[in-house]
Enzyme design. Structure first.
Site, mmCIF file in Angstrom:
data_model
loop_
_atom_site.group_PDB
_atom_site.id
_atom_site.type_symbol
_atom_site.label_atom_id
_atom_site.label_comp_id
_atom_site.label_asym_id
_atom_site.label_seq_id
_atom_site.Cartn_x
_atom_site.Cartn_y
_atom_site.Cartn_z
ATOM 1 N N ASP A 15 66.365 19.052 -24.540
ATOM 2 C CA ASP A 15 67.263 18.734 -25.663
ATOM 3 C C ASP A 15 68.092 17.488 -25.362
ATOM 4 O O ASP A 15 68.387 17.198 -24.195
ATOM 5 C CB ASP A 15 68.181 19.943 -25.921
ATOM 6 C CG ASP A 15 68.842 19.877 -27.281
ATOM 7 O OD1 ASP A 15 68.405 19.074 -28.133
ATOM 8 O OD2 ASP A 15 69.807 20.637 -27.493
ATOM 9 N N ASN A 63 62.727 23.031 -36.314
ATOM 10 C CA ASN A 63 62.624 21.565 -36.326
ATOM 11 C C ASN A 63 61.814 21.052 -37.527
ATOM 12 O O ASN A 63 61.917 19.876 -37.893
ATOM 13 C CB ASN A 63 62.016 21.037 -35.023
ATOM 14 C CG ASN A 63 62.913 21.182 -33.808
ATOM 15 O OD1 ASN A 63 62.438 21.293 -32.681
ATOM 16 N ND2 ASN A 63 64.230 21.165 -34.003
#
Ligand code: IPE
Ligand code: IPE
Ligand code: MG
Length: 244
Positions: A15, A63
Site C-alpha cells: 500500500d 479497487n
C-alpha cells in the site's frame, strides 16, 4: 540474539503507491509503476531466503471502484509485469498462483495470467500467490457457494464439514494459513485481505510507502516475527511441548 525464523507463508499488503506519487507531484500511476519494480526485488529476495509461499495483495475487489483510468492502468501493469518477469521467475523456480474473482478481469489480462501460471506450473520453489480482483469476504462467499453446490448434489454431507474441510473450498487451498502479514504505508488495517487465512497470523506494520519498500524491511519484520510467541490459543508450556 533470537534465531531468525523464516515464515512459511509471508503475505504483504502493498500500500501507498498513490501517496508516494502525490508527494512528488506525480500522477498516481507513477507510484504504481515504481511499486512494480519493488515487487520484482521482493519476489527475488524472499525466494532466495527460503520463503515457501509469498502472497501479494495487488488488486482488491474494492479497487474496482477506483477511477476507470487507474483501474485500466493497473490491469496493463499486471500484464506487463507478468510478460516481463515470467522468464526470471522460471529461472528462480518460482511457481505462480492467482487468487480472486479472475472472471471479472479483462480477457487479455486473464489470458496472460493463465499462460504465466501454465508456464511456471512445474516449478518447485517458492509459490507466488497474487491476489487480484480479490476480496476476503468474496472468497468466503465463493467457498460457501462451492460447498453448497456439492451438498445439493449429494456429494458431501453437511455435518462432515468442519473448519479444515471448509478451508479446502477457499481459492488455491494448497496455500497454508498466513504466518506473517506485513502492510506498508502506515495504515493499520486489513482491508478485506485473506480473512480466512489471516486468523492467527502475526501482524507487522511499517510507515514506508510501497515504492520505497525494500528487503531491509523484510529483515526487520522477520526479526520481529522471530521474537514473537505464537500460542494459537494454547499456553506457552503446551507450545514448548509441541516443539519437542
Ligand atoms: C496500493 O497503493 C496499490 C493498490 C491498492 C492497487 P494505493 O494505490 O492504495 O496507494 P495509496 O494508498 O492511495 O497511497
Ligand atoms: C488494499 O489497499 C488493497 C491493496 C493493497 C491491493 P487499499 O489502498 O485499497 O486499502 P484502503 O482503501 O486504504 O483500506
Ligand atoms: Mg492504498
Amino acid at each position: 540474539m533470537t534465531e531468525i525464523k523464516i515464515p512459511e507463508h509471508l503475505a504483504i499488503i502493498m500500500d501507498g503507491n498513490g501517496r508516494w506519487a502525490k508527494k512528488r507531484d506525480l500522477a498516481r500511476i507513477f507510484g504504481h509503476r515504481q511499486g512494480a519494480d519493488v515487487v520484482h526485488d521482493i519476489v527475488q529476495y524472499t525466494s532466495d531466503i527460503g520463503v515457501k509461499y509469498l502472497t501479494l495483495y495487488a488488486f482488491s475487489m474494492e479497487n474496482w471502484l477506483r477511477p476507470k483510468d487507474e483501474v485500466g492502468f493497473l490491469m496493463k501493469l499486471i500484464e506487463e509485469y507478468l510478460n516481463k518477469e515470467v522468464e526470471e521467475m522460471d529461472k528462480n523456480n518460482v511457481r505462480l498462483l492467482v487468487s480472486g474473482r479472475t472472471h471479472l478481469l479483462p480477457d487479455e489480462t486473464r489470458e496472460i495470467i493463465e499462460q504465466s501460471i501454465e508456464k511456471l506450473s512445474k516449478n518447485t520453489g517458492m509459490v507466488l500467490n497474487l491476489c487480484i480482483s480479490y476480496g476476503g469476504r468474496s472468497e468466503i462467499v465463493d467457498a460457501a457457494r462451492k460447498m453448497a453446490e456439492l451438498v445439493i448434489q449429494g456429494e458431501i454431507e453437511l455435518t462432515k464439514i468442519e473448519r479444515d474441510e471448509f478451508g479446502q473450498f477457499m481459492y488455491n487451498p494448497e496455500v497454508p494459513d498466513i504466518d506473517l502479514l506485513i502492510r506498508s504505508s502506515g495504515e493499520i488495517r486489513i482491508s478485506n485481505f485473506m480473512l480466512w487465512r489471516a486468523a492467527y497470523c502475526e501482524l507487522y506494520f511499517t510507515d514506508t510507502l510501497w515504492p520505497d519498500f525494500d528487503k531491509k524491511i523484510i529483515d526487520e519484520a522477520f526479526a520481529e516475527y522471530s521474537s514473537r510467541a505464537r500460542r494459537f490459543g494454547m499456553t506457552d508450556e503446551q507450545m514448548a511441548d509441541e516443539d519437542e
